[in-house]
Every structure is written in structure tokens, then in C-alpha cells.
Motif scaffolding. Structure first.
Motif, mmCIF file in Angstrom:
data_model
loop_
_atom_site.group_PDB
_atom_site.id
_atom_site.type_symbol
_atom_site.label_atom_id
_atom_site.label_comp_id
_atom_site.label_asym_id
_atom_site.label_seq_id
_atom_site.Cartn_x
_atom_site.Cartn_y
_atom_site.Cartn_z
ATOM 1 N N MET A 54 0.824 -1.206 0.000
ATOM 2 C CA MET A 54 0.000 0.000 0.000
ATOM 3 C C MET A 54 0.859 1.257 0.000
ATOM 4 N N ASP A 55 1.947 1.235 0.747
ATOM 5 C CA ASP A 55 2.848 2.388 0.758
ATOM 6 C C ASP A 55 3.425 2.653 -0.631
ATOM 7 N N ILE A 56 3.822 1.572 -1.323
ATOM 8 C CA ILE A 56 4.400 1.717 -2.653
ATOM 9 C C ILE A 56 3.362 2.252 -3.632
ATOM 10 N N CYS A 57 2.169 1.653 -3.635
ATOM 11 C CA CYS A 57 1.116 2.083 -4.574
ATOM 12 C C CYS A 57 0.701 3.526 -4.298
ATOM 13 N N ARG A 58 0.583 3.879 -3.036
ATOM 14 C CA ARG A 58 0.202 5.245 -2.670
ATOM 15 C C ARG A 58 1.239 6.246 -3.194
ATOM 16 N N GLU A 59 2.507 5.895 -3.098
ATOM 17 C CA GLU A 59 3.573 6.764 -3.587
ATOM 18 C C GLU A 59 3.516 6.907 -5.112
ATOM 19 N N VAL A 60 3.280 5.781 -5.806
ATOM 20 C CA VAL A 60 3.233 5.800 -7.270
ATOM 21 C C VAL A 60 2.121 6.719 -7.772
ATOM 22 N N TYR A 61 0.917 6.518 -7.263
ATOM 23 C CA TYR A 61 -0.211 7.317 -7.741
ATOM 24 C C TYR A 61 -0.126 8.758 -7.255
ATOM 25 N N GLY A 62 0.417 8.966 -6.065
ATOM 26 C CA GLY A 62 0.587 10.324 -5.586
ATOM 27 C C GLY A 62 1.558 11.117 -6.434
ATOM 28 N N SER A 63 2.584 10.452 -6.980
ATOM 29 C CA SER A 63 3.587 11.142 -7.793
ATOM 30 C C SER A 63 3.034 11.621 -9.130
ATOM 31 N N MET A 64 1.866 11.093 -9.527
ATOM 32 C CA MET A 64 1.282 11.477 -10.821
ATOM 33 C C MET A 64 0.480 12.776 -10.748
ATOM 34 N N VAL A 65 0.141 13.220 -9.548
ATOM 35 C CA VAL A 65 -0.691 14.426 -9.401
ATOM 36 C C VAL A 65 0.019 15.625 -10.026
ATOM 37 N N GLY A 66 -0.731 16.348 -10.854
ATOM 38 C CA GLY A 66 -0.195 17.516 -11.542
ATOM 39 C C GLY A 66 0.271 17.229 -12.953
ATOM 40 N N GLU A 67 0.418 15.951 -13.305
ATOM 41 C CA GLU A 67 0.873 15.583 -14.650
ATOM 42 C C GLU A 67 -0.319 15.467 -15.600
ATOM 43 N N THR A 68 -0.044 15.559 -16.890
ATOM 44 C CA THR A 68 -1.065 15.371 -17.924
ATOM 45 C C THR A 68 -0.809 14.045 -18.621
ATOM 46 N N ARG A 69 -1.858 13.239 -18.764
ATOM 47 C CA ARG A 69 -1.740 11.926 -19.382
ATOM 48 C C ARG A 69 -2.806 11.748 -20.461
ATOM 49 N N GLU A 70 -2.437 11.022 -21.512
ATOM 50 C CA GLU A 70 -3.443 10.571 -22.475
ATOM 51 C C GLU A 70 -4.015 9.265 -21.954
ATOM 52 N N VAL A 71 -5.330 9.165 -21.906
ATOM 53 C CA VAL A 71 -5.971 7.974 -21.369
ATOM 54 C C VAL A 71 -7.005 7.430 -22.341
ATOM 55 N N LEU A 72 -7.244 6.138 -22.226
ATOM 56 C CA LEU A 72 -8.322 5.476 -22.954
ATOM 57 C C LEU A 72 -9.438 5.194 -21.960
ATOM 58 N N VAL A 73 -10.659 5.604 -22.285
ATOM 59 C CA VAL A 73 -11.822 5.308 -21.449
ATOM 60 C C VAL A 73 -12.225 3.856 -21.710
ATOM 61 N N VAL A 74 -12.160 3.019 -20.673
ATOM 62 C CA VAL A 74 -12.357 1.586 -20.855
ATOM 63 C C VAL A 74 -13.775 1.140 -20.485
ATOM 64 N N GLU A 75 -14.322 1.699 -19.385
ATOM 65 C CA GLU A 75 -15.646 1.243 -18.958
ATOM 66 C C GLU A 75 -16.283 2.269 -18.023
ATOM 67 N N GLN A 76 -17.578 2.086 -17.806
ATOM 68 C CA GLN A 76 -18.286 2.928 -16.858
ATOM 69 C C GLN A 76 -17.819 2.623 -15.440
ATOM 70 N N GLY A 77 -17.773 3.667 -14.609
ATOM 71 C CA GLY A 77 -17.448 3.480 -13.211
ATOM 72 C C GLY A 77 -18.679 3.634 -12.353
ATOM 73 N N THR A 78 -18.490 4.024 -11.110
ATOM 74 C CA THR A 78 -19.599 4.239 -10.193
ATOM 75 C C THR A 78 -20.255 5.580 -10.475
ATOM 76 N N GLY A 79 -21.588 5.589 -10.453
ATOM 77 C CA GLY A 79 -22.306 6.834 -10.714
ATOM 78 C C GLY A 79 -22.041 7.327 -12.124
ATOM 79 N N ASP A 80 -21.676 8.594 -12.240
ATOM 80 C CA ASP A 80 -21.421 9.193 -13.557
ATOM 81 C C ASP A 80 -19.922 9.291 -13.833
ATOM 82 N N SER A 81 -19.160 8.317 -13.349
ATOM 83 C CA SER A 81 -17.716 8.312 -13.593
ATOM 84 C C SER A 81 -17.362 7.267 -14.648
#
Length: 414
Positions: A343-370
Motif C-alpha cells: 500500500m505504501d508503494i502504490c500510494r507513492e506511485v499514484y501520488g507522484s502522478m498528481v499535476g501531470e497530464t496523461r493521455e488515457v483510454l476510457v475503458v468502462e463505466q465506473g460508479t455513478g457518472d464516472s
């Protein structure tokens, strides 16, 4: 293959998550039984609306612990108040990690006549059946046998048909994709991926599980293919299972730790932003405290972005089932220590991405309108208010990462 019993409490969202868990378990060759007493593993999908509900969840977890060999607790209470289950011998997991935990480190299983499947914008392409391993803990090999690899051209045409049918993400699957072609005397995975990426169209390709023993030897060539093809997600799932060579030998794995590190180094040298996914089996019968520490050290050194931690459980008919097992308390303590580090490793990985711009592919519907999206390294990005932004599965878009949780982050369309 495992038998499982699943119980779901709470809202429609929980029931939907249970359906997805079951779909993945069925796809992997596991089957459901009606009672926990008949099951290799029981899964409790919890709710946490009010205090009375929480008491009921704890009571039911205690009952299931006594009735089944292994217990997995997931759902809202598991995520929000996981410590409440601390006195119960259970794995507390995010629902997306449940199917992998049930597999006990075994290879995935497909049916003998497995054919490509289009699920929304996701195309699932089994490229071969069977494996070349003889792991002492794995029952899958009894069902699948040795690897049987159709020709590259045949798999390419199946991939092309999926793309023409609307697939935007192709998932290349098999018991062990790394040994594709071994039965013909040639190691053909790099060629297959290259040719699939040459298909006309806008889509992404994710390579499924490839054991380190199968990848080593083609790891340099394979890493080159990833570096040269933008359609390939920069993602590889190579389950190491232990950081101890002694335990790997007892498991009859086809690799040792240095071979695993060679694979990681090859991808590190060629890719700036990529995801290593790996698995660890905790509490194998011959694993002592020193072996466990070696696994912890390897995890801390390599720092994979996705880690599946599984407590060892015996499968009937396997050689490991005849070994004297470790106590449940030992497995629980080692599993918790490794999960905390994970959990510490994953939290660090995803936290380091904040502020960056990424190209993403929308794969599926999430919860609610996400919607759930994947960036080029197959990291999960959630975009909310999809309707407002006119976003649908299959879309490609640029997002700025605005916030993060432990195993995913949030993106705002640019």
C-alpha cells in the motif's frame, strides 16, 4: 482451480462488484458452491451503513472463518474500517484484488474452446492454452496441459476481427503468455505483439500474465517491442512469487530472483513510464522468516506499481498439499506486513502522478457518472461527471491528474 462461496450485503454497487468478481473467477476456471463448508475460499462483500450493519458484518465474518478454509473480506466496511477485522483470520482486500487472491498464485485457466470475446470496448484474445511450468502448488496444469500455440497469423486475424468489431483495448491472455510458441520450437510473443500493433485502427494492447521463466531469454527483444509500439500499454505482469531462491526451488518455479531482476532492468532501460505488476505467495510451507524477509526486501527494492499478495492455501492433488503447512497466524502476520508495504508503494506511485497530464483510454463505466480510464502504463484514472464532459467508453482524451488514492487517481479532462 478453486471452489468459492460469495455473500454480498448492501447496495446495488456492491452487487455489481460481486458480479464482476464472479465473472473473473469463472473466466479463470473456478466455480461457485452453495455453502462455505464446501468452498476452498469464502468471499464476504460487506456493507457499512450503520453500526448495527457493522456488527452483523463482523459476526458473519467470524462465522465464515469457522466454516471455510480461507476467508476474503471486501466491500465498503473492508475498505473503510479494515482494522475492525483484525482479530479474524481473513484477507481484507479491495474488490478488484479478490480474483487474483483466490487463484493462489496459479495460472489463469481458459476453456478448451476459448475464443475471442468483445465486452463493451474491451476485446479479450486468448493466444494459447496450457503452460510449460510444473509448479508444486498449482492445480491448473491438471486441467490445461502443455502449451498449445496457434500460428501467429491466426491470432493476428482474431485480433483484427476484434478491432473491426469495435474493440479499443485488446487484452492478450493465456495461462502463460511468455511461453507462446514454445511448443513449435520458436518463442513468438515479440513477433505476435509487433504484428497485432500493425493492425490499422486506434486501440491499445495489454499483455496478460507472463511468468519470468518464460520471459527471460526474450526479455531484451520483448522490451524493444514495447518501446517501439505506442499501441502497447507499458505494462507487464511477471509473477515472482517469492524473493527467496530456496522457496522458488521448492515451488518448482522456472526462474530465480536474478532472472526476475534482469527482466525489470530491461524494461527500466527502455521505458520511462511503465508499470510492473507482480505476485507474491506468502506462507508457502517451506518459507521461514528469513525467506519472508528476502521477499520483503525484493518488494522494497523493485517497487512494483501493482502487487498481488496471496496467502498460500493447499490445492488437492498438488505436491505442496502434502507439505506440512505454516500456521494461519504466521501467514496472516506475513501477509499483513507485505500488504502494508504494498500500500505504501502504490500510494507513492499514484501520488507522484498528481499535476501531470496523461493521455488515457476510457475503458468502462465506473460508479455513478464516472468512467474508468487507463493511461499508457495501464494505471487507472477515474474521470467524474462523464456526461457533462460528453465522455464514453472507447474515447481517447488528455487529462490532468488532480488527486490520488492508494490504487488509482482522478483526472480532469484538459
Amino acid at each position: 482451480m478453486a471452489t468459492y462461496h460469495i455473500e454480498t450485503y448492501g447496495c446495488t454497487s456492491n452487487r455489481g462488484e460481486s458480479r464482476q468478481i464472479e465473472r473473473k473467477l469463472r473466466d479463470a476456471g473456478h466455480y461457485r458452491v452453495d455453502t462455505p463448508e464446501k468452498a476452498d475460499v469464502a468471499i464476504l462483500n460487506t456493507c457499512t451503513v450503520v453500526e448495527k450493519t457493522e456488527r452483523n458484518m463482523l459476526r458473519r465474518a467470524e462465522e465464515l472463518e469457522a466454516e471455510t478454509a480461507d476467508l476474503i473480506v471486501t466491500g465498503c466496511m473492508a475498505l473503510a474500517q479494515g482494522d475492525e477485522f483484525g482479530d479474524i483470520d481473513a484477507q481484507v482486500l479491495h474488490w478488484e484484488d479478490v480474483p487474483t487472491a483466490v487463484t493462489n498464485g496459479e495460472c489463469p485457466t481458459t476453456t478448451p474452446d476459448a475464443e475471442p470475446v468483445l465486452d463493451g470496448v474491451v476485446g479479450i484474445l486468448p493466444i494459447a492454452r496450457g503452460c510449460m511450468s510444473n509448479c508444486s502448488y498449482c492445480i491448473t496444469k491438471f486441467a490445461t496441459g502443455r502449451v498449445d500455440s496457434p500460428p501467429v497469423a491466426e491470432n493476428v486475424e482474431k485480433a483484427r476481427a476484434l478491432v473491426h468489431a469495435g474493440a479499443k483495448e485488446l487484452r492478450i491472455t493465456g495461462q502463460d503468455t511468455g511461453v507462446y510458441g514454445w511448443d513449435t520450437g520458436e518463442r513468438k510473443l515479440p513477433e505476435l505483439l509487433d504484428r497485432i500493433c500493425d493492425i490499422d485502427g486506434e486501440f491499445r494492447v495489454r499483455l496478460g500474465m507472463a511468468n519470468p521463466g518464460g520471459v527471460h531469454g526474450i526479455h531484451e527483444e520483448l522490451a524493444d517491442v514495447f518501446a517501439e509500439n505506442e499501441k502497447l500499454y507499458n505494462f507487464i505482469h511477471a509473477p515472482v512469487q517469492s524473493g527467496s531462491d530456496d522457496v522458488l526451488e521448492d515451488m518448482r518455479r522456472q526462474h530465480r530472483v536474478e532472472k526476475f531482476k534482469d527482466i525489470v532492468d530491461a524494461f527500466d532501460e527502455r521505458l520511462d513510464h511503465w508499470t510492473l505488476s507482480t505476485d507474491f505467495i506468502v506462507g508457502f510451507p517451506t518459507e521461514d522468516e528469513a525467506d519472508h524477509e528476502l521477499s520483503m526486501e525484493l518488494l522494497a527494492e523493485v517497487r512494483p506499481e501493482k502487487i498481488n499478495v496471496t496467502r498460500f492455501s493447499k490445492r488437492p492433488g498438488t505436491d505442496a498439499a502434502d507439505m506440512k503447512g505454516l500456521g494461519g497466524t504466521i501467514k496472516k502476520e506475513r501477509s499483513k506486513a507485505m500488504t502494508d508495504l504494498k500500500m505504501d508503494i502504490c500510494r507513492e506511485v499514484y501520488g507522484s502522478m498528481v499535476g501531470e497530464t496523461r493521455e488515457v483510454l476510457v475503458v468502462e463505466q465506473g460508479t455513478g457518472d464516472s468512467v474508468k480510464c487507463r493511461d499508457e502504463a495501464y494505471r487507472q484514472v477515474i474521470v467524474t461527471d462523464a456526461t457533462e464532459h460528453d465522455i464514453d467508453p472507447g474515447d481517447m482524451l488528455d487529462v490532468t491528474i488532480t488527486d490520488s488514492e492508494t490504487v488509482y487517481c482522478f483526472g480532469e479532462p484538459v
